[in-house]
Structure formats: structure tokens, C-alpha cells
Design a protein around this motif. Structure first.
Motif, mmCIF file in Angstrom:
data_model
loop_
_atom_site.group_PDB
_atom_site.id
_atom_site.type_symbol
_atom_site.label_atom_id
_atom_site.label_comp_id
_atom_site.label_asym_id
_atom_site.label_seq_id
_atom_site.Cartn_x
_atom_site.Cartn_y
_atom_site.Cartn_z
ATOM 1 N N ASN A 264 0.854 -1.185 0.000
ATOM 2 C CA ASN A 264 0.000 0.000 0.000
ATOM 3 C C ASN A 264 0.895 1.241 0.000
ATOM 4 O O ASN A 264 2.024 1.205 0.488
ATOM 5 C CB ASN A 264 -0.945 0.004 1.211
ATOM 6 N N PRO A 265 0.389 2.343 -0.549
ATOM 7 C CA PRO A 265 1.216 3.557 -0.702
ATOM 8 C C PRO A 265 1.136 4.521 0.473
ATOM 9 O O PRO A 265 1.489 5.689 0.316
ATOM 10 C CB PRO A 265 0.621 4.190 -1.967
ATOM 11 N N ILE A 266 0.692 4.071 1.643
ATOM 12 C CA ILE A 266 0.487 4.993 2.760
ATOM 13 C C ILE A 266 1.797 5.661 3.173
ATOM 14 O O ILE A 266 1.901 6.893 3.247
ATOM 15 C CB ILE A 266 -0.154 4.260 3.951
ATOM 16 N N LEU A 267 2.829 4.841 3.449
ATOM 17 C CA LEU A 267 4.101 5.412 3.893
ATOM 18 C C LEU A 267 4.785 6.196 2.783
ATOM 19 O O LEU A 267 5.520 7.164 3.059
ATOM 20 C CB LEU A 267 5.022 4.308 4.411
ATOM 21 N N GLN A 268 4.569 5.804 1.533
ATOM 22 C CA GLN A 268 5.116 6.590 0.424
ATOM 23 C C GLN A 268 4.527 7.999 0.411
ATOM 24 O O GLN A 268 5.254 8.983 0.241
ATOM 25 C CB GLN A 268 4.818 5.888 -0.907
ATOM 26 N N GLY A 269 3.223 8.081 0.609
ATOM 27 C CA GLY A 269 2.582 9.396 0.676
ATOM 28 C C GLY A 269 3.056 10.201 1.865
ATOM 29 O O GLY A 269 3.253 11.424 1.767
ATOM 30 N N ILE A 270 3.268 9.522 3.014
ATOM 31 C CA ILE A 270 3.751 10.223 4.205
ATOM 32 C C ILE A 270 5.160 10.763 3.965
ATOM 33 O O ILE A 270 5.494 11.887 4.370
ATOM 34 C CB ILE A 270 3.712 9.288 5.425
ATOM 35 N N TYR A 271 6.013 9.970 3.287
ATOM 36 C CA TYR A 271 7.371 10.440 2.982
ATOM 37 C C TYR A 271 7.322 11.714 2.139
ATOM 38 O O TYR A 271 8.010 12.706 2.422
ATOM 39 C CB TYR A 271 8.163 9.360 2.253
ATOM 40 N N LEU A 272 6.515 11.697 1.065
ATOM 41 C CA LEU A 272 6.417 12.870 0.201
ATOM 42 C C LEU A 272 5.863 14.067 0.962
ATOM 43 O O LEU A 272 6.303 15.209 0.757
ATOM 44 C CB LEU A 272 5.532 12.551 -1.004
ATOM 45 N N LEU A 273 4.912 13.802 1.860
ATOM 46 C CA LEU A 273 4.364 14.891 2.675
ATOM 47 C C LEU A 273 5.426 15.462 3.612
ATOM 48 O O LEU A 273 5.534 16.688 3.769
ATOM 49 C CB LEU A 273 3.173 14.363 3.477
ATOM 50 N N ILE A 274 6.213 14.598 4.219
ATOM 51 C CA ILE A 274 7.247 15.045 5.158
ATOM 52 C C ILE A 274 8.301 15.902 4.455
ATOM 53 O O ILE A 274 8.628 17.004 4.886
ATOM 54 C CB ILE A 274 7.904 13.845 5.846
ATOM 55 N N ILE A 275 8.846 15.367 3.358
ATOM 56 C CA ILE A 275 9.934 16.096 2.694
ATOM 57 C C ILE A 275 9.404 17.382 2.057
ATOM 58 O O ILE A 275 10.088 18.425 2.065
ATOM 59 C CB ILE A 275 10.631 15.201 1.644
ATOM 60 N N GLY A 276 8.155 17.346 1.560
ATOM 61 C CA GLY A 276 7.577 18.557 0.993
ATOM 62 C C GLY A 276 7.292 19.611 2.050
ATOM 63 O O GLY A 276 7.587 20.804 1.858
ATOM 64 N N ALA A 277 6.736 19.193 3.198
ATOM 65 C CA ALA A 277 6.422 20.135 4.274
ATOM 66 C C ALA A 277 7.698 20.724 4.878
ATOM 67 O O ALA A 277 7.756 21.926 5.177
ATOM 68 C CB ALA A 277 5.600 19.439 5.349
ATOM 69 N N THR A 278 8.718 19.892 5.050
ATOM 70 C CA THR A 278 9.975 20.390 5.621
ATOM 71 C C THR A 278 10.610 21.435 4.713
ATOM 72 O O THR A 278 11.053 22.498 5.181
ATOM 73 C CB THR A 278 10.955 19.220 5.846
ATOM 74 N N TYR A 279 10.644 21.130 3.410
ATOM 75 C CA TYR A 279 11.230 22.106 2.475
ATOM 76 C C TYR A 279 10.392 23.378 2.429
ATOM 77 O O TYR A 279 10.942 24.496 2.331
ATOM 78 C CB TYR A 279 11.333 21.489 1.085
ATOM 79 N N TYR A 280 9.067 23.228 2.521
ATOM 80 C CA TYR A 280 8.196 24.400 2.491
ATOM 81 C C TYR A 280 8.457 25.306 3.692
ATOM 82 O O TYR A 280 8.580 26.533 3.545
ATOM 83 C CB TYR A 280 6.732 23.945 2.486
ATOM 84 N N PHE A 281 8.557 24.724 4.896
ATOM 85 C CA PHE A 281 8.805 25.530 6.097
ATOM 86 C C PHE A 281 10.170 26.215 6.032
ATOM 87 O O PHE A 281 10.314 27.357 6.459
ATOM 88 C CB PHE A 281 8.703 24.661 7.344
ATOM 89 N N ILE A 282 11.166 25.506 5.497
ATOM 90 C CA ILE A 282 12.491 26.118 5.369
ATOM 91 C C ILE A 282 12.437 27.278 4.381
ATOM 92 O O ILE A 282 12.990 28.361 4.631
ATOM 93 C CB ILE A 282 13.527 25.065 4.922
ATOM 94 N N ALA A 283 11.758 27.067 3.254
ATOM 95 C CA ALA A 283 11.686 28.116 2.237
ATOM 96 C C ALA A 283 10.942 29.344 2.754
ATOM 97 O O ALA A 283 11.390 30.488 2.561
ATOM 98 C CB ALA A 283 11.000 27.565 0.980
ATOM 99 N N VAL A 284 9.802 29.129 3.431
ATOM 100 C CA VAL A 284 8.993 30.251 3.908
ATOM 101 C C VAL A 284 9.707 31.027 5.009
ATOM 102 O O VAL A 284 9.674 32.261 5.054
ATOM 103 C CB VAL A 284 7.622 29.739 4.397
ATOM 104 N N SER A 285 10.374 30.309 5.911
ATOM 105 C CA SER A 285 10.953 30.960 7.087
ATOM 106 C C SER A 285 12.366 31.486 6.875
ATOM 107 O O SER A 285 12.786 32.419 7.573
ATOM 108 C CB SER A 285 10.958 29.983 8.273
ATOM 109 N N SER A 286 13.113 30.920 5.900
ATOM 110 C CA SER A 286 14.543 31.234 5.831
ATOM 111 C C SER A 286 15.030 31.772 4.500
ATOM 112 O O SER A 286 16.113 32.361 4.443
ATOM 113 C CB SER A 286 15.356 29.960 6.170
ATOM 114 N N PHE A 287 14.283 31.551 3.421
ATOM 115 C CA PHE A 287 14.779 32.013 2.121
ATOM 116 C C PHE A 287 14.840 33.535 2.037
ATOM 117 O O PHE A 287 15.576 34.084 1.193
ATOM 118 C CB PHE A 287 13.900 31.465 0.998
ATOM 119 N N ILE A 288 14.092 34.229 2.880
ATOM 120 C CA ILE A 288 14.146 35.699 2.861
ATOM 121 C C ILE A 288 15.500 36.211 3.352
ATOM 122 O O ILE A 288 15.856 37.364 3.115
ATOM 123 C CB ILE A 288 13.011 36.300 3.719
ATOM 124 N N TYR A 289 16.258 35.349 4.048
ATOM 125 C CA TYR A 289 17.574 35.740 4.562
ATOM 126 C C TYR A 289 18.703 35.257 3.652
ATOM 127 O O TYR A 289 19.876 35.331 4.027
ATOM 128 C CB TYR A 289 17.776 35.191 5.967
#
Length: 392
Positions: free
Chosen positions: A77-102
């Protein structure tokens, strides 16, 4: 709000990575996949939950829960695959939103806006390669080649047929009950990849772990440089020492600087902590599998060797005990010999302690050969197709 979501993601990821790190990888955690998860996380809480469902909802509710458990843990089943994509996407999103301005900053250049995206892209590519590549499925068309490539050692692998696939079972292979197929040089079934890790995709799996460890380290260093640049740009040290009269020493300034960072850049600090935890887990996981690759052993084989050596040790101890009993009975029928010194008797090792079991892994052909076999699997070489033509 962003910080709260980050904390939730942090706890979820840490829990899931630890579970994947422990389930099926270490000999001390015995039992099925579900039983190991129960032991490490819930300590039996899930069993009580099942009893509660059965008590409140009857057999119909209990069967529904078992169906969900079967879907999540005992079939692809693709449950953990979806969780992996969600994790790496959310982590990169938070880094981009909070730190790319610097970025660019005092200690970091603007190119890291693009290299970070490239690093994440390569990680996702390795994830897709591992998830959707052929792990080395054994079928009637290639079973003769795998039988030639991996001879039986008659210790942990002996000649027999797969009762499900109805074909001869090559040495080092295993029938995966989740994927319902035989896999050559079977290591383990990875829920994160929704795929077996075997002869053909172990290289992608190792590259995936190593690359994600490097991504975590890269993220930690980049965020640290951003925060150091903010300290420099805002002249925090200068203000503390000149305007507030704080002594210019690490012991006095460090607590105040850390407090300021936690108040002003708590999102970056939380992301760094999260990346540090994940990097430690990935480092341990990679070192464990690197050791297996260097010795040309799989996770499945390490379990088999552990069981075999434990059984062989018990057999040797039983033989030694029988010989010791036989010799002591023989001494009773003979004249009493001169008594040994008490000190010599004290330091003399018993025959049980002298019993040793040596692991004779015939597939371990040296460091270079073992690594070469992982990077360039046997089934991808010309000699493998030559064996195919000969077998015909």
C-alpha cells in the motif's frame, strides 16, 4: 500556527522513522512486523484497544479493525510513500517560507536557494528509483541463472522449492509474504518504499539513505549559517556587550544569544532539531546496512545466522556437557589422582566456555568484491545472460 504544525510533523516523523529503523532490522526485536511495532511503541496498548473494540462493537468491529491492520501492514500500500512525500515537501516548504528571505546572507550565498531544491529533487528521484525498480524478482524464466549465481552453502540455505511460486528457491532468496513473490538476495520489505529491497535495488536503497543523511546535514549547516548571519547583521553581540555591558565571554553571552534565537527564530531552531534527530537515525541505519554490504550479508541472512549460531552453540555445549560427564564418571572408577591446585582450578576455563561457533559466510569474498556486487548486481552483468543461454 506554522510552529505548531512543525511540532506535529516533528513528532510524527520521529516516531515513524524510529519504527522503520527498528522493525525487521535488529535481532533483539523478534516476532512479526505488527508485534515489533506493538512492543516498541505501545507496549501492549494496541492489544487492549483491540479488546475494547471487540467489547464495544462485537466481532464485526474487531474484524473491521483487522482488515485495516491487514491493509496497512500485511499487503502493498502507498500509505508510507505518501507520508514520505508529505514530510519532505512540508519540511522544504517551512524552510523556504521561514529562511529564504535571509538568503543571500552574510555567511551564505544566494545559490543555496537552487542547490537546496536540487538536493531535494535528487532525494525524491532516489526514492522513486528504489520504490519502483525491480528488486530482483525470481521467476521461471531466470531461476536457473540465479541458481548458478548463488550456490547453496548448506548451512543457512539448502536446496528446496518455493511452495507458493512452485519453482526452485535460489540461495539467498526469500518469498515476500507482503508482495507475494520470490526476491533474489532478499534483504527486507521496506514499507517506506512499498517495495522489497533485494539484489537489483540495494544500491538505490543505500544511496537513498546516504543522500537523505547528507540533506539533513546540509540543512542544519545552512540554517546555522543563516542564523549566524542574522547575529552579524543585527549586531547582537555588539549590542549586548556595549549597550548592556555584558562581559564579552562565551560563558556570559551564550545563554543570552540562545534565548534571543529561540524568541526570534524558533521555527529555524525547531527545524534544525528535527533534522538533527533524523540525521542521527539515518546515520545509524546506513552504518548498519553498510556493514552488511561490506560483509556481503543481508538483513534476512543476519537473522538466519543469529538463529543458526545460537542453535549450534547449544549443540556444542550439550556435547561438551556430555563429554565432561563421561570423563567425570570414568574418574570415579579409577584411582584418585593428585588434587589440582585451588588457584589452577579457579582460573581454568570450563569446557562450556571453550565452545565457539565460527560464522562461515561463503558469500563474503572480500571488501572490494562485496561492494562491487552491490553496485553492479550479478543479474545486470553479461555473464548472467551467458548463463541463461547455456541453460537453454
Amino acid at each position: 500556527m506554522a510552529v505548531q504544525w512543525l511540532l506535529v510533523c516533528h513528532g510524527l516523523v520521529t516516531l515513524l522513522v524510529v519504527v522503520s529503523f527498528l522493525c525487521g532490522q535488529w535481532p533483539i526485536f523478534q516476532g512479526t512486523f505488527i508485534q515489533r511495532i506493538h512492543f516498541f511503541i505501545t507496549f501492549g496498548a494496541y492489544d487492549y484497544f483491540r479488546r475494547l473494540i471487540h467489547f464495544t462493537c462485537g466481532s464485526r468491529g474487531a474484524n473491521a479493525l483487522l482488515s485495516v491492520e491487514y491493509f496497512c501492514c500485511d499487503r502493498p500500500n502507498p500509505i508510507l510513500q505518501g507520508i514520505y512525500l508529505l514530510i519532505i515537501g512540508a519540511t522544504y516548504y517551512f524552510i523556504a517560507v521561514s529562511s529564504f528571505i535571509y538568503i543571500p546572507g552574510y555567511y551564505i550565498s544566494g545559490v543555496h536557494r537552487y542547490t537546496s531544491l536540487l538536493a531535494v529533487g535528487v532525494g525524491i528521484l532516489l526514492f522513486l528509483l528504489t520504490s519502483f525498480s525491480d528488486p530482483g524478482v525470481v521467476n521461471s524464466g531466470n531461476v536457473s541463472q540465479y541458481l548458478s549465481a548463488y550456490p547453496y552453502d548448506n548451512i543457512i540455505f539448502s536446496e528446496k522449492d518455493c511452495s507458493t511460486c512452485k519453482i526452485p528457491k535460489p540461495a539467498r532468496s526469500k518469498h515476500c509474504s507482503i508482495c507475494n513473490r520470490c526476491v533474489a538476495r532478499f534483504d527486507h520489505h521496506c514499507g517506506w518504499m512499498n517495495n522489497c529491497i533485494g539484489e537489483r535495488n540495494t544500491r538505490y536503497f543505500m544511496a537513498f539513505i546516504l543522500w537523505h543523511f547528507l540533506i539533513c546535514v546540509y540543512g542544519i549547516v545552512a540554517l546555522a549559517l543563516i542564523l549566524a548571519g542574522r547575529l552579524k547583521d543585527l549586531k547582537v553581540i555588539y549590542i549586548l556587550t556595549v549597550y548592556y555591558g555584558i562581559e564579552n565571554s562565551f560563558r556570559r553571552l551564550a545563554p543570552l544569544v540562545v534565548q534571543w534565537l529561540l524568541n526570534s527564530y524558533n521555527t529555524q531552531i525547531l527545524i534544525m532539531v528535527f533534522l538533527a534527530v533524523v540525521s542521527l537515525l539515518l546515520a545509524g541505519f546506513f552504518m548498519y546496512h553498510a556493514k552488511l554490504c561490506i560483509t556481503n550479508t543481508t538483513t534476512n541472512e543476519s537473522f538466519k545466522w543469529h538463529e543458526y549460531m545460537s542453535w549450534q552453540r547449544k549443540v556444542n555445549e550439550a556435547k561438551a556437557s556430555a563429554e565432561a560427564l563421561k570423563s567425570s564418571l570414568g574418574e570415579l572408577n579409577q584411582e584418585r589422582s593428585p588434587q589440582e591446585s585451588k588457584w589452577r582450578t579457579f582460573f581454568k576455563r570450563s569446557r562450556l566456555q571453550e565452545q565457539q561457533v565460527v560464522k562461515n559466510n561463503k558469500y563474503n569474498k572480500g571488501f572490494v568484491h562485496n561492494i562491487h556486487e552491490v553496485v553492479f548486481p550479478l543479474s545486470t552483468r553479461k555473464s548472467f545472460s551467458v548463463n541463461k543461454s547455456k541453460s537453454r
